[in-house]
Design a protein around this motif. Structure first.
Motif, short mmCIF file in Angstrom:
data_model
loop_
_atom_site.label_atom_id
_atom_site.label_comp_id
_atom_site.label_asym_id
_atom_site.label_seq_id
_atom_site.Cartn_x
_atom_site.Cartn_y
_atom_site.Cartn_z
N ASN A 1 3.00 -30.82 75.86
CA ASN A 1 3.61 -31.66 76.90
C ASN A 1 3.60 -30.92 78.24
O ASN A 1 3.27 -31.50 79.28
N LYS B 1 0.32 -30.94 79.68
CA LYS B 1 -0.07 -32.30 80.03
C LYS B 1 0.55 -32.73 81.37
O LYS B 1 -0.10 -33.38 82.18
N ASP C 1 7.65 -25.02 82.56
CA ASP C 1 6.46 -25.42 83.31
C ASP C 1 6.82 -25.69 84.77
O ASP C 1 8.00 -25.80 85.12
N ILE D 1 11.40 -34.18 85.29
CA ILE D 1 11.95 -35.45 84.76
C ILE D 1 13.22 -35.78 85.56
O ILE D 1 14.08 -34.90 85.75
N ILE E 1 10.26 -43.32 73.78
CA ILE E 1 10.74 -43.35 75.16
C ILE E 1 9.90 -42.38 76.00
O ILE E 1 9.69 -41.23 75.61
N GLN E 2 9.47 -42.87 77.12
CA GLN E 2 8.75 -42.00 78.07
C GLN E 2 9.52 -42.03 79.39
O GLN E 2 10.22 -42.99 79.69
N ALA E 3 9.37 -40.93 80.13
CA ALA E 3 10.23 -40.75 81.31
C ALA E 3 10.03 -41.86 82.35
O ALA E 3 10.99 -42.31 82.95
N GLY F 1 -0.04 -40.92 75.29
CA GLY F 1 1.08 -40.47 74.43
C GLY F 1 1.83 -41.63 73.81
O GLY F 1 1.63 -42.79 74.15
N THR F 2 2.66 -41.28 72.85
CA THR F 2 3.39 -42.29 72.07
C THR F 2 4.88 -42.33 72.38
O THR F 2 5.59 -43.25 72.00
N GLY F 3 5.37 -41.30 73.00
CA GLY F 3 6.84 -41.21 73.20
C GLY F 3 7.53 -40.78 71.92
O GLY F 3 8.74 -40.97 71.75
N GLY G 1 6.77 -37.51 70.38
CA GLY G 1 6.71 -36.05 70.23
C GLY G 1 8.07 -35.37 70.36
O GLY G 1 8.45 -34.56 69.49
N LEU G 2 8.80 -35.71 71.41
CA LEU G 2 10.11 -35.05 71.59
C LEU G 2 11.12 -35.50 70.53
O LEU G 2 11.95 -34.72 70.08
P1 ADP Z 1 4.69 -38.45 74.81
O1 ADP Z 1 4.42 -37.15 75.44
O2 ADP Z 1 3.76 -38.72 73.68
O3 ADP Z 1 4.81 -39.57 75.74
P2 ADP Z 1 7.11 -37.19 74.13
O4 ADP Z 1 8.18 -37.62 73.27
O5 ADP Z 1 6.49 -35.90 73.82
O6 ADP Z 1 6.07 -38.37 74.13
O7 ADP Z 1 7.63 -37.16 75.59
C1 ADP Z 1 8.41 -38.23 76.04
C2 ADP Z 1 8.34 -38.30 77.51
O8 ADP Z 1 9.06 -37.23 78.12
C3 ADP Z 1 7.01 -38.19 78.08
O9 ADP Z 1 6.35 -39.44 78.05
C4 ADP Z 1 7.27 -37.74 79.48
O10 ADP Z 1 7.60 -38.84 80.30
C5 ADP Z 1 8.47 -36.85 79.32
N1 ADP Z 1 8.08 -35.43 79.23
C6 ADP Z 1 7.96 -34.69 78.11
N2 ADP Z 1 7.68 -33.41 78.39
C7 ADP Z 1 7.60 -33.34 79.73
C8 ADP Z 1 7.34 -32.28 80.67
N3 ADP Z 1 7.08 -31.02 80.27
N4 ADP Z 1 7.35 -32.56 81.99
C9 ADP Z 1 7.64 -33.80 82.40
N5 ADP Z 1 7.89 -34.83 81.57
C10 ADP Z 1 7.86 -34.61 80.27
#
Ligand code: ADP
Length: 827
Positions: A584, A587, A616, A621, A634-636, A646-648, A650-651
Motif C-alpha cells: 500500500n 502504491k 511513507d 489519508i 472501504i477505500q479512502a 484494489g479491493t478495499g 487489504g487493511l
Molecule cells: P486497497 O488498497 O485494496 O484499496 P486496503 O484495505 O489495503 O485496500 O486500503 C484501503 C484504503 O486505504 C485504500 O484504498 C486507500 O484509500 C487507503 N490507504 C491504504 N494505505 C494507504 C497509504 N499508505 N497511503 C494512503 N492511503 C492508503
C-alpha cells in the motif's frame, strides 16, 4: 367409828370441792351450764352476785376509764349471760378485796392467786391460768443474778405468802416488805427502796409495759408457778359450784380459750411479748398489711390498666393481622394436614370464584383438577414435613377454569396443632410473558442460526467461487509461465509478462476474498514457529526493491538491535500483513520514501513487544477517513479505485490478522504528507534459529529424485497440461488420468512414487479413490497421495487428511510449491 369421822375438816373441804367440780363438769358435759335447783334458788335469792376486781391487775382485771375490764371480768360476764345471773362489779385493791369477801360485802373475787395460806379463808375455783412467779431487780443491778443473791437484801413481795415460803426453803434471810399491788412493788424496786421484788410474771410484765417503765429485768429461773383462780368466801359452796359450772361451760364451748387468747395471746408463753409490744407489732403488721393491700390494690389497678392496654394492643394487632390476611393480594389458605380449608382470605375466594362460607367446606383437592391429586398428596406431605417451601402448581375455580399458580407455604401453630399457611398467586400472565420471552429467544436463536448458516453459506460460496476462478486461472498462469520459458520475441515477452501481471493481480484479489471468508468463518489459524525478523525484513526488502527502483521511491528497511534474534510467531501472517502495508505504501507514494522499521521497545515475561512501522511520504489519508480504512471494502476516497485499483480488503485483513495474534493496528496520517501504519505484537523470545529460508536463488527448481514416477489425477485438461509441463520440467515421469477410477486401475498396473490427486472429479472423486488405494495390498496402499485442489478452506485440508491423503496443495499450484511438496514426500 364411821370412816367419814376419820376425815379432818381440811380434807373434807377438798373432797367437797372435788365433788362440786366433778358435778359441775359432769353437768356441763351433759348440758351447757345446767344449774341445779338449789343453785338456781341461791341465785334467785341473791338477785345479783357481787364480784370484786383489782384495779391494777392487768391483764386479768383492771380499771379503764372507770370501767372494770380484763380477762377474768370478761369471763364472769360471759358466765353470767350463760347461766342467767346478774353480776355486779366492785373495784378494790387486793387486800381490800379480800377483806370485802371476808365481810360478805362481795360474793366473789374475779381473780386471786391460790396459796395454801389463803385456802383457809377462801374457796378457790379451778385454776384459770398458771403463771410463773419471778424475781425482778432494777436493770442496772448486777449484784443479784439469782435467788441466792437476795441474802441480806430488801425484797418486796406482792400478796402471797408463797414467795416467803420459797425464800425460807432456800434458807435465804431477807428483809421482806409485803405490798398489795404490783404497781407498788415495781415502784419500790425502781426507787431503790427494795433491792428486788418477787412478782407474778404475767401481771408484772403487763404492768411494766403498760406504764412504759422498762427499768426492771427478770433474774434467774421462775421461783414457782402460781395458779390464778376465782375465789368466794369460805363456805359459799353454792356460788363456788355455780362459778365452776360457768368456767366448765366456758371451757367446753371454747369461750375460755378465746377470752384467754384475746387477753394473753393464743400462744402465750413466759417469753411472749408484752401487750404494748404486741400492739405496736400488731400496728406495724397492720400497717404493713394495709400498705401491702394498698400496694396490691395499686398494682392491681395498674395491672388491670396494663391488661386492658395489652388487650387493646392485642386486639389492634389482631385486627391489623386480620386486615393484612384479608387484604393480601395473594390468595391465602390455611390448611390442616388432610387438606381441609380452615381459613381463607378474599383473594383466595376470588381465585377460586367461591363465597367464603362455601370455600371453608372444601378441601384443597376440590380446588385442583383430578389428574393433579397425586401431586397434591405428595406436596402436602412435603409441606408438612418442612421439605417444601415453594412450588408451582395449578388451581381450578368453581367454573372449572384451570390456571397456573405459584405457592409459598409456612407452617404455623394454631391452638396447639400444626397448620399450613399457603400463599397462592396466579401466574398465568407471568407464564404467558415467559412463553413469549421463550418464543422470542427461540426466534432470536433461529435468526442467529440462520445468520450463521447464511455466513457459512456465504463462506462456502466464496470458497466455491475462488475454486471456480482459481481453476482456469491455474491454467492461465501455468501456461503463461511455460510460455515465458520458451524463446520469445520481445513483443511476445511483453504480452506474456502482462498476462502474468494480470493473473497475479487477479490471484491477489481472490486470495483476499478467500482470506476474509476464512477469517469470518473462524478458519484462519495461527501457526507459531521460530522467526528471524531480520531475515524477514531482508526478504521483504528484496521483494519490494525492484518495484521501488522502478518508481523511484527510496526504500529503507531496518530491524533495530533491540529486536531479539529469534521470536515465536506465525511468520506467514506477519509477512502477509507487512506485504500488504508496504505494498500500500509503495502504491500510494509517488515520491519520497517508504520505510519499514521493526523495533522492540519492551521485553516482558510474556515476550518481546515488537513494534512494526511502515512509513511513507505518500498521499496520506484525510482525518475523517482514517477510522474507516480498516473496514471491509472501504477505500479512502472515491477516486482511489479508479486511480490505484484494489479491493478495499487489504487493511481489513491486516487488522483481523493482527488481532488474531493478540496485537493492535493503527495509523497516523496527514493528507499530502504521508502515512504511518503501525502494529504491535508480543512474541515470546526463542533460542531456536528458524529453518533457513531458501532464497529464490537457492531454491530447488527440480525434484530431488529425478525420474520419480508421478501419477497426476486431474479431470481439467488445461490444469492437467500445466501440471504435466511443470512436473516434467522438474524432472518427474508423469502419467495423467482423468478420474479416481482410472487412477485405481493404473496404480494396479504399474508402480508410482507419488500420486497428485484432484478432489472434485467426475466418475470417482479423489476421496473415494484414496480410500480404495488405502485398502489395497502393500506396498500399493502406502503410496504418498497429495491432494491438489482449488478448495482452500481449513475444512478441506482436514477432510483430505481424514480421507487418508498425506498432504494438501492449493490451486493455482506454483512450480516451486509443487517441487517442494513432492520432495517432501519422496525423500
Ligand atoms: P486497497 O488498497 O485494496 O484499496 P486496503 O484495505 O489495503 O485496500 O486500503 C484501503 C484504503 O486505504 C485504500 O484504498 C486507500 O484509500 C487507503 N490507504 C491504504 N494505505 C494507504 C497509504 N499508505 N497511503 C494512503 N492511503 C492508503
Amino acid at each position: 367409828m364411821p370412816y367419814s369421822l376419820l376425815l379432818n375438816s381440811h380434807t373434807m373441804k377438798i373432797l367437797a370441792k372435788q365433788l362440786i367440780l366433778a358435778t359441775a363438769t359432769a353437768t356441763c358435759l351433759a348440758a351447757s351450764a345446767q344449774l341445779s335447783e338449789r343453785e338456781q334458788a341461791y341465785l334467785a335469792q341473791k338477785g345479783e352476785i357481787v364480784f370484786v376486781s383489782q384495779p391494777r391487775h392487768a391483764p386479768f382485771e383492771f380499771l379503764h376509764k372507770k370501767q372494770v375490764s380484763g380477762m377474768n371480768v370478761e369471763l364472769v360476764q360471759w358466765m353470767a349471760a350463760d347461766l342467767g345471773f346478774k353480776a355486779r362489779f366492785e373495784v378494790a385493791p387486793l387486800t381490800e378485796a379480800m377483806e370485802m369477801l371476808r365481810k360478805g360485802e362481795a360474793d366473789a373475787m374475779t381473780s386471786l392467786f391460790h396459796s395454801s395460806e389463803r385456802e383457809a379463808e377462801f374457796e378457790f375455783t379451778q385454776s384459770l391460768k398458771t403463771t410463773p412467779v419471778c424475781l425482778y431487780v432494777r436493770s442496772d443491778r448486777t449484784d443479784i443474778e439469782s435467788i441466792y443473791g437476795l441474802e441480806g437484801k430488801r425484797v418486796a413481795i406482792m400478796g402471797s405468802g408463797r414467795a416467803l415460803e420459797v425464800l425460807q426453803q432456800h434458807d435465804i434471810s431477807t428483809e421482806i416488805k409485803f405490798v398489795p399491788t404490783t404497781e407498788e412493788c415495781v415502784e419500790l424496786v425502781l426507787s431503790g427502796k427494795s433491792d428486788a421484788m418477787i412478782g407474778n410474771e404475767l401481771v408484772t410484765q403487763h404492768h411494766l409495759y403498760d406504764t412504759g417503765e422498762g427499768g426492771l429485768r427478770v433474774v434467774g429461773e421462775p421461783l414457782f408457778t402460781a395458779r390464778l383462780c376465782m375465789a368466794v368466801a369460805e363456805g359459799n359452796r353454792d356460788l363456788l359450784s355455780i362459778l365452776e359450772k360457768g368456767i366448765a361451760s366456758a371451757q367446753k364451748s371454747g369461750t375460755l380459750y378465746k377470752i384467754q387468747a384475746k387477753w394473753l395471746g393464743s400462744e402465750y408463753s413466759r417469753h411472749a411479748l408484752p401487750l404494748k409490744t404486741i400492739l405496736v407489732y400488731t400496728a406495724i403488721a397492720a400497717s404493713a398489711v394495709a400498705l401491702a393491700l394498698l400496694t396490691i390494690l395499686a398494682w392491681n389497678r395498674k395491672l388491670q390498666h396494663t391488661v386492658a392496654e395489652r388487650t387493646r394492643q392485642f386486639a389492634e394487632s389482631e385486627e391489623r393481622l386480620r386486615q393484612i390476611f384479608e387484604n393480601s393480594p395473594d390468595a391465602v389458605f390455611v390448611l390442616d394436614p388432610e387438606g381441609h380449608i380452615l381459613s381463607a382470605n378474599s383473594s383466595a375466594c376470588a381465585l377460586v370464584k367461591m363465597e367464603k362460607q362455601d370455600l371453608l367446606k372444601k378441601s384443597v383437592y376440590d380446588l385442583v383438577p383430578a389428574p393433579f391429586h397425586g401431586e397434591v398428596t405428595d406436596n402436602m406431605h412435603k409441606w408438612f414435613s418442612g421439605e417444601l417451601k415453594q412450588c408451582e402448581g395449578v388451581s381450578m375455580d368453581s367454573a372449572g377454569t384451570v390456571r397456573p399458580i405459584e405457592m409459598t407455604g409456612t407452617l404455623q401453630n394454631l391452638g396447639g396443632r400444626t397448620v399450613l399457611q399457603l400463599h397462592a398467586r396466579d401466574i398465568a400472565l407471568r407464564k404467558e410473558a415467559e412463553d413469549k420471552i421463550h418464543a422470542a429467544r427461540q426466534i432470536a436463536e433461529d435468526a442467529k442460526e440462520m445468520a450463521e448458516n447464511a455466513s457459512q453459506a456465504k463462506s462456502e460460496f466464496l470458497a466455491n467461487m475462488s475454486h471456480e476462478i482459481r481453476t482456469p486461472l491455474n491454467g492461465i498462469v501455468g501456461m503463461a509461465q511455460l510460455l515465458a520459458d520458451t524463446p520469445l520475441t520481445s513483443e511476445q515477452q511483453n504480452c506474456v509478462d502482462t498476462v502474468l501481471q494480470s493473473t497475479s493481480g487477479l490471484l491477489n484479489i481472490i486470495n483476499h476474498v478467500l482470506d476474509i471468508s476464512k477469517i469470518e468463518a473462524g478458519q484462519m489459524d495461527v501457526h507459531p514457529s521460530s522467526i528471524d525478523l531480520r531475515e524477514l525484513c531482508d526478504n521483504l526488502y528484496y521483494m519490494f526493491q525492484p518495484l521501488a527502483e522502478r518508481t523511484g521511491i527510496q526504500l529503507s528497511f531496518a530491524c533495530q538491535e533491540s529486536v531479539p534474534p529469534y521470536v515465536v510467531g506465525d511468520e506467514g501472517l506477519i509477512d502477509q500483513i507487512l506485504v500488504n502495508l508496504v505494498g500500500n505504501a509503495l502504491k500510494f507514494t509517488h515520491h519520497g520514501s517508504v520505510t519499514l522499521n521493526i523495533e522492540c521497545p519492551r521485553k516482558t515475561p510474556a515476550g518481546a513487544e515488537i513494534y512494526f512501522q511502515v512509513i511513507d511520504t505518500g498521499i496520506g489519508i484525510a482525518k475523517e477517513k482514517q477510522a474507516t480504512v480498516f473496514e471491509k471494502f472501504i477505500q479512502a476516497d472515491g477516486s482511489t479505485k479508479r486511480l490505484y485499483g484494489g479491493t478495499g480488503l487489504g487493511l481489513a485483513i491486516s487488522k483481523q490478522l493482527v488481532e488474531l495474534m493478540g496485537g493492535k493496528i493503527g495509523l497516523i496520517s496527514s493528507p499530502g504528507k504521508g502515512s504511518t501504519f503501525y502494529f504491535n505484537l508480543t512474541l515470546p523470545q526463542s533460542d531456536l534459529a528458524s529453518i533457513p529460508r531458501e532464497t529464490e536463488r537457492e531454491k530447488a527448481k527440480t525434484v530431488n529424485r529425478p525420474g520419480i514416477r508421478v501419477m497426476l489425477v486431474e479431470d481439467n485438461q488445461v490444469n492437467q497440461k500445466v501440471a504435466i509441463a511443470i512436473l516434467r520440467k522438474a524432472g518427474c515421469e508423469v502419467v495423467a488420468v482423468d478420474n479416481g477410477q482410472d487412477a485405481i486401475q493404473r496404480i494396479r498396473q504399474q508402480p508410482f512414487d507419488v500420486v497428485l490427486m484432484d478432489c472434485q472429479m467426475p466418475v470417482m472423486d479423489g476421496f473415494e479413490a484414496t480410500a480404495h488405494i488405502r485398502r489395497m495390498r502393500k506396498p500399493l496402499c502406502d503410496i504418498p497421495i497429495i491432494a491438489i485442489t482449488a478448495h482452500a478452506m481449513k475444512d478441506d485440508k482436514q477432510k483430505c487428511i481424514e480421507h487418508g491423503m498425506d498432504d494438501y496443495i492449493a490451486k493455482p499450484v506454483g512450480r516451486q510449491a509443487l517441487v517442494d511438496i513432492i520432495n517432501k514426500h519422496t525423500a
